[in-house]
Design an enzyme around this catalytic site. Structure first.
Site, PDB file in Angstrom:
ATOM      1  N   LYS A   1       0.829  -1.206   0.000  1.00 26.77           N
ATOM      2  CA  LYS A   1       0.000   0.000   0.000  1.00 26.77           C
ATOM      3  C   LYS A   1       0.865   1.259   0.000  1.00 26.77           C
ATOM      4  O   LYS A   1       0.622   2.196  -0.768  1.00 26.77           O
ATOM      5  CB  LYS A   1      -0.894   0.009   1.244  1.00 26.77           C
ATOM      6  CG  LYS A   1      -1.643   1.316   1.486  1.00 26.77           C
ATOM      7  CD  LYS A   1      -2.398   1.290   2.794  1.00 26.77           C
ATOM      8  CE  LYS A   1      -1.557   1.785   3.929  1.00 26.77           C
ATOM      9  NZ  LYS A   1      -1.813   3.190   4.314  1.00 26.77           N
ATOM     10  N   ASN A   2       1.873   1.283   0.862  1.00 23.86           N
ATOM     11  CA  ASN A   2       2.681   2.493   1.020  1.00 23.86           C
ATOM     12  C   ASN A   2       3.625   2.739  -0.151  1.00 23.86           C
ATOM     13  O   ASN A   2       4.248   3.795  -0.227  1.00 23.86           O
ATOM     14  CB  ASN A   2       3.464   2.430   2.334  1.00 23.86           C
ATOM     15  CG  ASN A   2       2.557   2.575   3.543  1.00 23.86           C
ATOM     16  OD1 ASN A   2       1.463   3.132   3.450  1.00 23.86           O
ATOM     17  ND2 ASN A   2       2.994   2.055   4.674  1.00 23.86           N
TER      18      ASN A   2
ATOM     19  N   ARG B   1      -4.828  10.226   4.586  1.00 24.67           N
ATOM     20  CA  ARG B   1      -3.659  11.094   4.709  1.00 24.67           C
ATOM     21  C   ARG B   1      -2.769  11.015   3.477  1.00 24.67           C
ATOM     22  O   ARG B   1      -2.130  12.003   3.098  1.00 24.67           O
ATOM     23  CB  ARG B   1      -2.849  10.720   5.959  1.00 24.67           C
ATOM     24  CG  ARG B   1      -1.617  11.593   6.102  1.00 24.67           C
ATOM     25  CD  ARG B   1      -0.875  11.441   7.382  1.00 24.67           C
ATOM     26  NE  ARG B   1       0.292  12.313   7.370  1.00 24.67           N
ATOM     27  CZ  ARG B   1       0.297  13.604   7.620  1.00 24.67           C
ATOM     28  NH1 ARG B   1      -0.847  14.206   7.900  1.00 24.67           N
ATOM     29  NH2 ARG B   1       1.415  14.313   7.578  1.00 24.67           N
TER      30      ARG B   1
ATOM     31  N   CYS C   1      -5.612   7.843   9.849  1.00 25.37           N
ATOM     32  CA  CYS C   1      -5.709   7.290  11.191  1.00 25.37           C
ATOM     33  C   CYS C   1      -5.332   8.327  12.251  1.00 25.37           C
ATOM     34  O   CYS C   1      -4.412   9.125  12.062  1.00 25.37           O
ATOM     35  CB  CYS C   1      -4.797   6.075  11.344  1.00 25.37           C
ATOM     36  SG  CYS C   1      -5.416   4.603  10.507  1.00 25.37           S
TER      37      CYS C   1
ATOM     38  N   ARG D   1       0.640  14.656  12.833  1.00 25.92           N
ATOM     39  CA  ARG D   1       1.513  14.402  11.689  1.00 25.92           C
ATOM     40  C   ARG D   1       1.488  15.646  10.809  1.00 25.92           C
ATOM     41  O   ARG D   1       0.678  15.777   9.909  1.00 25.92           O
ATOM     42  CB  ARG D   1       1.042  13.155  10.923  1.00 25.92           C
ATOM     43  CG  ARG D   1       1.104  11.901  11.771  1.00 25.92           C
ATOM     44  CD  ARG D   1       0.868  10.662  10.943  1.00 25.92           C
ATOM     45  NE  ARG D   1      -0.525  10.483  10.639  1.00 25.92           N
ATOM     46  CZ  ARG D   1      -1.000   9.449   9.924  1.00 25.92           C
ATOM     47  NH1 ARG D   1      -0.182   8.536   9.473  1.00 25.92           N
ATOM     48  NH2 ARG D   1      -2.286   9.349   9.680  1.00 25.92           N
TER      49      ARG D   1
ATOM     50  N   ILE E   1       2.516  18.591   8.113  1.00 23.37           N
ATOM     51  CA  ILE E   1       2.962  18.539   6.716  1.00 23.37           C
ATOM     52  C   ILE E   1       3.944  19.667   6.422  1.00 23.37           C
ATOM     53  O   ILE E   1       4.197  19.992   5.269  1.00 23.37           O
ATOM     54  CB  ILE E   1       1.759  18.595   5.747  1.00 23.37           C
ATOM     55  CG1 ILE E   1       1.015  19.929   5.884  1.00 23.37           C
ATOM     56  CG2 ILE E   1       0.825  17.419   5.981  1.00 23.37           C
ATOM     57  CD1 ILE E   1      -0.041  20.129   4.813  1.00 23.37           C
ATOM     58  N   ASP E   2       4.530  20.237   7.489  1.00 22.08           N
ATOM     59  CA  ASP E   2       5.432  21.367   7.268  1.00 22.08           C
ATOM     60  C   ASP E   2       6.655  20.978   6.461  1.00 22.08           C
ATOM     61  O   ASP E   2       7.160  21.786   5.668  1.00 22.08           O
ATOM     62  CB  ASP E   2       5.846  21.996   8.610  1.00 22.08           C
ATOM     63  CG  ASP E   2       6.501  21.002   9.551  1.00 22.08           C
ATOM     64  OD1 ASP E   2       6.016  19.863   9.636  1.00 22.08           O
ATOM     65  OD2 ASP E   2       7.491  21.359  10.209  1.00 22.08           O
ATOM     66  N   LEU E   3       7.160  19.738   6.620  1.00 22.68           N
ATOM     67  CA  LEU E   3       8.330  19.322   5.859  1.00 22.68           C
ATOM     68  C   LEU E   3       8.009  19.227   4.369  1.00 22.68           C
ATOM     69  O   LEU E   3       8.847  19.542   3.521  1.00 22.68           O
ATOM     70  CB  LEU E   3       8.865  17.991   6.374  1.00 22.68           C
ATOM     71  CG  LEU E   3       9.431  18.005   7.801  1.00 22.68           C
ATOM     72  CD1 LEU E   3       9.901  16.607   8.194  1.00 22.68           C
ATOM     73  CD2 LEU E   3      10.581  18.997   7.914  1.00 22.68           C
TER      74      LEU E   3
ATOM     75  N   ASP F   1       4.858   0.804  12.255  1.00 20.98           N
ATOM     76  CA  ASP F   1       3.680   0.117  11.718  1.00 20.98           C
ATOM     77  C   ASP F   1       3.575  -1.343  12.161  1.00 20.98           C
ATOM     78  O   ASP F   1       2.576  -2.006  11.861  1.00 20.98           O
ATOM     79  CB  ASP F   1       3.685   0.181  10.188  1.00 20.98           C
ATOM     80  CG  ASP F   1       3.171   1.513   9.666  1.00 20.98           C
ATOM     81  OD1 ASP F   1       2.702   2.323  10.483  1.00 20.98           O
ATOM     82  OD2 ASP F   1       3.239   1.745   8.449  1.00 20.98           O
TER      83      ASP F   1
ATOM     84  N   ARG G   1      -8.196  -0.415   5.132  1.00 20.79           N
ATOM     85  CA  ARG G   1      -7.351   0.599   4.489  1.00 20.79           C
ATOM     86  C   ARG G   1      -6.005   0.015   4.077  1.00 20.79           C
ATOM     87  O   ARG G   1      -5.361   0.554   3.168  1.00 20.79           O
ATOM     88  CB  ARG G   1      -7.131   1.783   5.430  1.00 20.79           C
ATOM     89  CG  ARG G   1      -8.377   2.643   5.664  1.00 20.79           C
ATOM     90  CD  ARG G   1      -8.050   3.888   6.486  1.00 20.79           C
ATOM     91  NE  ARG G   1      -6.848   4.521   5.952  1.00 20.79           N
ATOM     92  CZ  ARG G   1      -5.739   4.722   6.663  1.00 20.79           C
ATOM     93  NH1 ARG G   1      -5.662   4.336   7.905  1.00 20.79           N
ATOM     94  NH2 ARG G   1      -4.701   5.323   6.102  1.00 20.79           N
TER      95      ARG G   1
END
Length: 426
Positions: free
Chosen positions: A22-23, A92, A116, A121, A123-125, A305, A397
Protein backbone atom coordinates in the site's frame (compact mmCIF):
# COMPACT_ATOMS: atom_id res chain seq x y z
CA UNK A 1 -20.12 -1.21 10.13
CA UNK A 2 -18.49 -4.56 9.33
CA UNK A 3 -17.12 -6.68 12.14
CA UNK A 4 -14.65 -9.55 12.20
CA UNK A 5 -15.61 -12.58 14.27
CA UNK A 6 -12.69 -14.77 15.33
CA UNK A 7 -12.60 -18.15 17.06
CA UNK A 8 -9.12 -18.27 18.54
CA UNK A 9 -6.77 -20.86 19.92
CA UNK A 10 -5.70 -22.54 16.68
CA UNK A 11 -2.06 -22.49 15.48
CA UNK A 12 -1.79 -20.98 12.01
CA UNK A 13 -0.27 -23.12 9.28
CA UNK A 14 0.09 -23.06 5.50
CA UNK A 15 1.49 -20.91 2.73
CA UNK A 16 0.30 -17.55 1.38
CA UNK A 17 1.52 -14.97 -1.13
CA UNK A 18 1.97 -11.39 0.05
CA UNK A 19 0.15 -8.70 -1.92
CA UNK A 20 1.60 -5.42 -3.15
CA UNK A 21 2.60 -2.65 -0.76
CA UNK A 22 0.00 0.00 0.00
CA UNK A 23 2.68 2.49 1.02
CA UNK A 24 4.46 2.00 -2.30
CA UNK A 25 1.36 1.92 -4.50
CA UNK A 26 -0.15 5.19 -3.22
CA UNK A 27 2.73 7.55 -4.08
CA UNK A 28 3.30 5.69 -7.35
CA UNK A 29 -0.37 6.20 -8.26
CA UNK A 30 0.08 9.90 -7.49
CA UNK A 31 3.25 9.98 -9.61
CA UNK A 32 1.32 8.60 -12.58
CA UNK A 33 0.02 12.17 -13.01
CA UNK A 34 3.48 13.04 -14.34
CA UNK A 35 3.19 10.67 -17.31
CA UNK A 36 2.07 11.86 -20.72
CA UNK A 37 0.07 8.68 -21.33
CA UNK A 38 -1.34 5.52 -19.76
CA UNK A 39 0.66 3.86 -16.98
CA UNK A 40 0.08 0.19 -16.11
CA UNK A 41 0.80 -0.91 -12.55
CA UNK A 42 0.85 -4.55 -11.46
CA UNK A 43 0.61 -6.11 -7.98
CA UNK A 44 -1.68 -3.33 -6.74
CA UNK A 45 -3.74 -4.48 -3.73
CA UNK A 46 -7.49 -3.96 -3.44
CA UNK A 47 -7.68 -1.65 -0.45
CA UNK A 48 -9.91 1.17 0.73
CA UNK A 49 -7.02 3.65 0.47
CA UNK A 50 -6.30 2.55 -3.11
CA UNK A 51 -9.97 3.08 -4.00
CA UNK A 52 -9.86 6.58 -2.51
CA UNK A 53 -6.70 7.48 -4.44
CA UNK A 54 -8.19 6.20 -7.69
CA UNK A 55 -11.32 8.20 -6.91
CA UNK A 56 -9.26 11.36 -6.51
CA UNK A 57 -7.40 10.72 -9.77
CA UNK A 58 -10.73 10.23 -11.56
CA UNK A 59 -12.07 13.50 -10.16
CA UNK A 60 -8.93 15.22 -11.43
CA UNK A 61 -9.74 14.04 -14.95
CA UNK A 62 -7.69 10.83 -15.19
CA UNK A 63 -9.04 7.58 -16.60
CA UNK A 64 -8.54 4.68 -14.18
CA UNK A 65 -9.24 0.95 -14.37
CA UNK A 66 -8.59 -1.51 -11.54
CA UNK A 67 -8.90 -5.11 -12.71
CA UNK A 68 -7.57 -7.89 -10.52
CA UNK A 69 -4.22 -6.68 -9.21
CA UNK A 70 -3.55 -4.45 -12.23
CA UNK A 71 -4.31 -0.74 -12.41
CA UNK A 72 -4.25 1.46 -15.50
CA UNK A 73 -4.02 5.23 -15.06
CA UNK A 74 -4.24 7.50 -18.09
CA UNK A 75 -3.48 11.02 -16.89
CA UNK A 76 -3.38 12.59 -20.36
CA UNK A 77 -6.81 14.13 -19.78
CA UNK A 78 -6.18 15.44 -16.25
CA UNK A 79 -7.60 18.96 -16.09
CA UNK A 80 -7.71 19.93 -12.41
CA UNK A 81 -5.16 20.59 -9.67
CA UNK A 82 -7.80 21.02 -6.95
CA UNK A 83 -7.97 17.86 -4.78
CA UNK A 84 -11.58 17.25 -3.62
CA UNK A 85 -12.01 17.97 0.08
CA UNK A 86 -14.37 15.04 0.74
CA UNK A 87 -11.87 12.48 -0.56
CA UNK A 88 -8.79 14.19 0.89
CA UNK A 89 -10.29 14.01 4.39
CA UNK A 90 -10.57 10.22 4.06
CA UNK A 91 -6.89 9.48 3.59
CA UNK A 92 -3.66 11.09 4.71
CA UNK A 93 -1.81 9.67 1.71
CA UNK A 94 -3.67 12.14 -0.51
CA UNK A 95 -0.88 14.54 0.49
CA UNK A 96 1.27 12.71 -2.08
CA UNK A 97 -0.61 14.55 -4.83
CA UNK A 98 0.99 17.91 -3.96
CA UNK A 99 4.32 17.28 -5.66
CA UNK A 100 3.10 15.81 -8.95
CA UNK A 101 0.21 18.28 -9.35
CA UNK A 102 2.52 21.21 -8.69
CA UNK A 103 5.02 19.87 -11.22
CA UNK A 104 2.34 19.35 -13.86
CA UNK A 105 0.02 22.34 -13.42
CA UNK A 106 2.34 24.76 -11.56
CA UNK A 107 -0.30 25.00 -8.86
CA UNK A 108 -2.19 22.75 -6.48
CA UNK A 109 -4.94 23.22 -3.91
CA UNK A 110 -5.33 20.70 -1.12
CA UNK A 111 -6.98 20.44 2.28
CA UNK A 112 -5.53 19.16 5.52
CA UNK A 113 -5.45 15.37 4.97
CA UNK A 114 -7.29 12.77 7.03
CA UNK A 115 -6.27 9.23 7.99
CA UNK A 116 -5.71 7.29 11.19
CA UNK A 117 -5.75 9.19 14.50
CA UNK A 118 -2.31 8.05 15.70
CA UNK A 119 -0.89 11.41 16.70
CA UNK A 120 0.08 14.73 15.17
CA UNK A 121 1.51 14.40 11.69
CA UNK A 122 2.43 17.84 10.40
CA UNK A 123 2.96 18.54 6.72
CA UNK A 124 5.43 21.37 7.27
CA UNK A 125 8.33 19.32 5.86
CA UNK A 126 6.33 18.78 2.64
CA UNK A 127 5.64 22.50 2.33
CA UNK A 128 9.20 23.58 3.10
CA UNK A 129 10.55 21.16 0.50
CA UNK A 130 8.22 22.52 -2.19
CA UNK A 131 9.07 26.09 -1.17
CA UNK A 132 12.75 25.28 -1.65
CA UNK A 133 11.90 24.30 -5.24
CA UNK A 134 10.26 27.68 -5.84
CA UNK A 135 6.66 27.24 -4.70
CA UNK A 136 4.73 30.05 -3.01
CA UNK A 137 2.36 28.72 -0.36
CA UNK A 138 -0.79 30.37 0.97
CA UNK A 139 -3.22 29.01 3.55
CA UNK A 140 -6.89 30.00 3.67
CA UNK A 141 -8.97 28.30 6.36
CA UNK A 142 -8.44 24.58 5.64
CA UNK A 143 -7.17 25.16 2.09
CA UNK A 144 -3.48 25.12 1.18
CA UNK A 145 -2.51 26.67 -2.16
CA UNK A 146 0.91 26.05 -3.73
CA UNK A 147 1.92 27.96 -6.86
CA UNK A 148 5.13 28.16 -8.86
CA UNK A 149 5.73 29.72 -12.27
CA UNK A 150 8.72 27.35 -12.49
CA UNK A 151 10.34 24.76 -10.27
CA UNK A 152 14.11 24.93 -9.86
CA UNK A 153 16.33 22.29 -8.27
CA UNK A 154 17.71 22.99 -4.83
CA UNK A 155 19.61 21.46 -1.91
CA UNK A 156 16.99 20.39 0.65
CA UNK A 157 17.75 19.11 4.15
CA UNK A 158 14.94 17.42 6.05
CA UNK A 159 14.86 17.99 9.82
CA UNK A 160 13.31 14.52 10.11
CA UNK A 161 13.52 11.71 7.52
CA UNK A 162 9.84 11.96 6.58
CA UNK A 163 8.73 9.39 4.02
CA UNK A 164 5.94 11.55 2.62
CA UNK A 165 8.06 14.70 2.38
CA UNK A 166 10.89 12.79 0.69
CA UNK A 167 8.48 11.36 -1.87
CA UNK A 168 6.68 14.65 -2.56
CA UNK A 169 9.99 16.42 -3.17
CA UNK A 170 11.19 13.60 -5.44
CA UNK A 171 8.06 13.81 -7.59
CA UNK A 172 8.11 17.60 -7.88
CA UNK A 173 11.87 17.70 -8.53
CA UNK A 174 11.65 15.06 -11.28
CA UNK A 175 10.36 17.77 -13.67
CA UNK A 176 12.18 20.74 -12.11
CA UNK A 177 14.98 22.65 -13.81
CA UNK A 178 18.41 21.57 -12.63
CA UNK A 179 19.44 19.23 -9.83
CA UNK A 180 17.86 18.65 -6.42
CA UNK A 181 19.70 16.97 -3.57
CA UNK A 182 17.71 15.75 -0.54
CA UNK A 183 19.77 15.10 2.59
CA UNK A 184 18.51 13.23 5.66
CA UNK A 185 16.05 11.61 3.26
CA UNK A 186 13.85 8.72 4.34
CA UNK A 187 15.36 5.33 3.44
CA UNK A 188 12.29 3.06 3.31
CA UNK A 189 11.94 0.43 0.55
CA UNK A 190 8.89 2.34 -0.67
CA UNK A 191 11.17 5.30 -1.43
CA UNK A 192 13.31 3.01 -3.57
CA UNK A 193 10.20 1.73 -5.35
CA UNK A 194 9.10 5.28 -6.19
CA UNK A 195 12.58 6.06 -7.53
CA UNK A 196 12.51 2.94 -9.71
CA UNK A 197 9.05 3.82 -11.05
CA UNK A 198 9.98 7.41 -11.85
CA UNK A 199 13.16 6.24 -13.55
CA UNK A 200 11.12 3.74 -15.57
CA UNK A 201 9.17 6.77 -16.87
CA UNK A 202 12.39 8.56 -17.83
CA UNK A 203 13.38 10.41 -14.66
CA UNK A 204 16.99 10.66 -13.49
CA UNK A 205 17.10 9.84 -9.77
CA UNK A 206 19.70 8.04 -7.70
CA UNK A 207 20.40 7.38 -4.02
CA UNK A 208 17.02 6.11 -2.78
CA UNK A 209 17.64 3.75 0.11
CA UNK A 210 20.39 6.03 1.44
CA UNK A 211 20.06 9.33 3.30
CA UNK A 212 21.01 11.36 0.21
CA UNK A 213 18.90 11.37 -2.96
CA UNK A 214 19.89 13.24 -6.11
CA UNK A 215 17.27 14.18 -8.72
CA UNK A 216 18.29 15.62 -12.07
CA UNK A 217 15.24 17.28 -13.57
CA UNK A 218 13.98 16.23 -16.99
CA UNK A 219 11.46 17.89 -19.29
CA UNK A 220 9.09 14.97 -19.89
CA UNK A 221 8.07 11.62 -18.42
CA UNK A 222 6.57 8.76 -20.40
CA UNK A 223 4.19 5.81 -19.83
CA UNK A 224 5.58 2.56 -18.44
CA UNK A 225 4.60 -0.85 -17.11
CA UNK A 226 5.67 -1.39 -13.50
CA UNK A 227 5.25 -3.93 -10.68
CA UNK A 228 4.77 -2.75 -7.07
CA UNK A 229 6.97 -4.30 -4.37
CA UNK A 230 5.38 -6.70 -1.83
CA UNK A 231 3.97 -5.24 1.38
CA UNK A 232 6.48 -5.67 4.20
CA UNK A 233 3.95 -4.66 6.86
CA UNK A 234 1.40 -7.25 5.71
CA UNK A 235 4.18 -9.84 5.63
CA UNK A 236 5.27 -8.83 9.13
CA UNK A 237 1.71 -9.03 10.41
CA UNK A 238 1.36 -12.60 9.12
CA UNK A 239 4.73 -13.64 10.60
CA UNK A 240 3.81 -12.21 14.01
CA UNK A 241 0.41 -13.91 13.91
CA UNK A 242 2.05 -17.29 13.24
CA UNK A 243 4.41 -16.83 16.18
CA UNK A 244 1.63 -15.60 18.50
CA UNK A 245 -0.55 -18.62 17.73
CA UNK A 246 2.46 -20.99 18.01
CA UNK A 247 2.06 -21.99 14.39
CA UNK A 248 4.26 -22.49 11.35
CA UNK A 249 3.69 -20.62 8.08
CA UNK A 250 5.49 -19.83 4.84
CA UNK A 251 5.26 -16.53 2.99
CA UNK A 252 6.03 -16.25 -0.71
CA UNK A 253 6.53 -13.18 -2.91
CA UNK A 254 8.03 -11.15 -0.08
CA UNK A 255 11.40 -9.52 0.49
CA UNK A 256 13.26 -10.69 3.64
CA UNK A 257 15.73 -7.79 3.33
CA UNK A 258 12.84 -5.37 4.00
CA UNK A 259 12.08 -7.13 7.31
CA UNK A 260 15.52 -7.40 8.91
CA UNK A 261 14.59 -5.48 12.09
CA UNK A 262 11.43 -7.54 12.65
CA UNK A 263 13.17 -10.86 11.99
CA UNK A 264 15.84 -9.84 14.51
CA UNK A 265 13.16 -9.20 17.17
CA UNK A 266 11.38 -12.47 16.40
CA UNK A 267 14.62 -14.42 16.70
CA UNK A 268 15.32 -12.78 20.06
CA UNK A 269 11.87 -13.94 21.17
CA UNK A 270 12.70 -17.53 20.20
CA UNK A 271 10.89 -17.77 16.86
CA UNK A 272 12.49 -20.14 14.35
CA UNK A 273 13.03 -18.42 10.99
CA UNK A 274 14.41 -19.46 7.63
CA UNK A 275 14.65 -17.36 4.47
CA UNK A 276 15.42 -18.14 0.84
CA UNK A 277 15.12 -15.58 -1.95
CA UNK A 278 11.51 -14.28 -1.69
CA UNK A 279 10.35 -16.91 0.81
CA UNK A 280 10.18 -16.72 4.62
CA UNK A 281 9.17 -19.59 6.93
CA UNK A 282 8.55 -19.03 10.65
CA UNK A 283 7.68 -21.38 13.48
CA UNK A 284 6.60 -20.23 16.93
CA UNK A 285 6.16 -23.60 18.59
CA UNK A 286 6.30 -23.29 22.40
CA UNK A 287 6.04 -20.21 24.60
CA UNK A 288 8.25 -17.37 23.44
CA UNK A 289 10.63 -15.20 25.45
CA UNK A 290 10.28 -11.54 26.35
CA UNK A 291 12.37 -9.01 24.42
CA UNK A 292 14.00 -6.59 26.84
CA UNK A 293 13.66 -3.41 24.76
CA UNK A 294 12.31 -2.44 21.33
CA UNK A 295 12.39 1.14 20.04
CA UNK A 296 10.47 2.23 16.95
CA UNK A 297 12.34 4.52 14.59
CA UNK A 298 12.52 5.27 10.86
CA UNK A 299 13.75 2.53 8.52
CA UNK A 300 15.93 0.49 8.77
CA UNK A 301 15.12 0.46 12.50
CA UNK A 302 12.03 -1.24 13.93
CA UNK A 303 8.91 0.09 12.14
CA UNK A 304 6.16 1.88 14.02
CA UNK A 305 3.68 0.12 11.72
CA UNK A 306 4.52 -3.23 13.39
CA UNK A 307 4.68 -1.98 16.97
CA UNK A 308 1.11 -2.87 17.95
CA UNK A 309 1.29 -6.34 16.35
CA UNK A 310 4.54 -7.22 18.14
CA UNK A 311 3.01 -6.01 21.40
CA UNK A 312 0.45 -8.81 21.10
CA UNK A 313 3.25 -11.34 20.74
CA UNK A 314 5.12 -9.91 23.73
CA UNK A 315 1.96 -9.96 25.84
CA UNK A 316 2.08 -13.77 25.56
CA UNK A 317 5.85 -14.12 26.04
CA UNK A 318 7.60 -15.28 29.21
CA UNK A 319 8.94 -12.24 31.05
CA UNK A 320 8.80 -8.45 30.85
CA UNK A 321 9.33 -6.45 27.65
CA UNK A 322 9.62 -2.73 27.01
CA UNK A 323 8.26 -1.08 23.85
CA UNK A 324 9.20 2.55 23.21
CA UNK A 325 7.35 4.49 20.50
CA UNK A 326 9.32 7.42 19.09
CA UNK A 327 7.51 8.10 15.80
CA UNK A 328 3.83 8.76 16.70
CA UNK A 329 2.76 9.87 20.17
CA UNK A 330 -0.78 8.51 19.78
CA UNK A 331 0.01 4.93 18.87
CA UNK A 332 -0.80 3.08 22.10
CA UNK A 333 -4.59 3.22 21.74
CA UNK A 334 -4.69 -0.55 21.24
CA UNK A 335 -3.33 -1.12 24.76
CA UNK A 336 -6.70 -0.69 26.48
CA UNK A 337 -8.28 -3.16 24.05
CA UNK A 338 -5.54 -5.75 24.67
CA UNK A 339 -5.94 -5.29 28.44
CA UNK A 340 -9.62 -6.14 28.00
CA UNK A 341 -8.46 -9.44 26.54
CA UNK A 342 -6.29 -10.20 29.56
CA UNK A 343 -2.96 -8.58 28.62
CA UNK A 344 -0.86 -6.99 31.36
CA UNK A 345 0.41 -3.75 29.80
CA UNK A 346 1.05 -0.37 31.40
CA UNK A 347 1.91 2.83 29.56
CA UNK A 348 4.19 5.62 30.77
CA UNK A 349 4.38 8.48 28.28
CA UNK A 350 5.81 6.92 25.08
CA UNK A 351 6.82 3.60 26.66
CA UNK A 352 4.77 0.47 27.25
CA UNK A 353 5.78 -2.17 29.79
CA UNK A 354 4.47 -5.59 28.75
CA UNK A 355 4.34 -8.36 31.34
CA UNK A 356 3.68 -11.64 29.60
CA UNK A 357 0.61 -13.66 30.56
CA UNK A 358 -0.08 -17.36 29.83
CA UNK A 359 -3.08 -16.62 27.60
CA UNK A 360 -5.47 -14.02 26.24
CA UNK A 361 -9.26 -14.33 26.23
CA UNK A 362 -11.77 -13.41 23.56
CA UNK A 363 -13.66 -10.12 23.89
CA UNK A 364 -15.41 -7.47 21.83
CA UNK A 365 -12.82 -4.85 20.91
CA UNK A 366 -12.55 -1.84 18.62
CA UNK A 367 -9.96 -1.11 15.95
CA UNK A 368 -8.89 2.48 16.61
CA UNK A 369 -6.56 2.66 13.60
CA UNK A 370 -5.20 0.49 10.80
CA UNK A 371 -2.31 -1.27 12.57
CA UNK A 372 -4.08 -1.43 15.93
CA UNK A 373 -6.88 -3.28 14.15
CA UNK A 374 -4.44 -5.80 12.70
CA UNK A 375 -2.99 -6.33 16.18
CA UNK A 376 -6.45 -7.07 17.59
CA UNK A 377 -7.04 -9.65 14.87
CA UNK A 378 -3.77 -11.35 15.88
CA UNK A 379 -4.85 -11.21 19.52
CA UNK A 380 -8.17 -12.81 18.59
CA UNK A 381 -6.44 -15.60 16.68
CA UNK A 382 -4.22 -16.34 19.70
CA UNK A 383 -6.90 -15.95 22.38
CA UNK A 384 -9.19 -18.53 23.90
CA UNK A 385 -12.80 -18.13 22.84
CA UNK A 386 -14.52 -15.69 20.51
CA UNK A 387 -13.27 -12.21 19.66
CA UNK A 388 -15.26 -9.57 17.78
CA UNK A 389 -13.27 -6.74 16.19
CA UNK A 390 -15.35 -3.69 15.37
CA UNK A 391 -14.58 -0.69 13.10
CA UNK A 392 -13.04 -2.99 10.49
CA UNK A 393 -12.93 -0.23 7.89
CA UNK A 394 -9.67 0.89 9.50
CA UNK A 395 -8.12 -2.51 8.72
CA UNK A 396 -9.49 -2.48 5.16
CA UNK A 397 -7.35 0.60 4.49
CA UNK A 398 -4.19 -1.52 4.46
CA UNK A 399 -5.06 -5.24 4.22
CA UNK A 400 -6.72 -6.89 1.25
CA UNK A 401 -9.44 -8.92 3.01
CA UNK A 402 -7.45 -9.75 6.12
CA UNK A 403 -9.97 -12.42 7.04
CA UNK A 404 -9.26 -14.31 3.80
CA UNK A 405 -5.51 -14.14 4.43
CA UNK A 406 -5.90 -15.81 7.82
CA UNK A 407 -8.54 -18.26 6.60
CA UNK A 408 -5.96 -19.55 4.13
CA UNK A 409 -3.68 -20.19 7.10
CA UNK A 410 -6.33 -22.14 9.01
CA UNK A 411 -7.66 -19.30 11.16
CA UNK A 412 -11.37 -19.20 11.90
CA UNK A 413 -12.22 -15.63 10.90
CA UNK A 414 -15.40 -14.36 9.29
CA UNK A 415 -16.72 -10.96 8.31
CA UNK A 416 -20.07 -9.91 9.71
CA UNK A 417 -21.41 -7.38 7.20
CA UNK A 418 -24.77 -5.62 7.68
CA UNK A 419 -27.53 -6.94 5.42
CA UNK A 420 -28.15 -3.53 3.84
CA UNK A 421 -24.52 -3.24 2.82
CA UNK A 422 -24.57 -6.75 1.35
CA UNK A 423 -27.63 -5.81 -0.73
CA UNK A 424 -25.97 -2.59 -1.92
CA UNK A 425 -22.89 -4.49 -3.04
CA UNK A 426 -25.02 -7.02 -4.87
Amino acid sequence: MDKLVIEGGRPLSGTIQIHGAKNAALPILAASLLSEGAVQLRNVPRLLDIDVMLGILSRLGCKTVHKGDTVMVDASGADSSHVPEDLMKQMRSSIFLMGPLLARFKEVCIYQPGGCAIGERKIDLHLRGLQALGAVIEEHDQQIWCRASRLVGSDIHLDFPSVGATENIMMAAALAEGTTVITNAAREPEIQDLQNFLNAMGASIMGAGTDTITIKGVTRLYPCDYEIIPDRIVAGTALIAAAATRGTITLTHCNPSHLVSLLHVLRRAGVQISTCNDIITVSGVGRLKAVERIVTSPYPSFPTDLQSQVMVLLSLADGVSLMKETVFEGRFKHVDELVRMGADISVDMNAAIIRGVPRLYGATVEATDLRAGAALVIAGLAAQGKTVVEQVYHIDRGYDRIEVMFQRLGGIVSRDAPVLKQLDLA
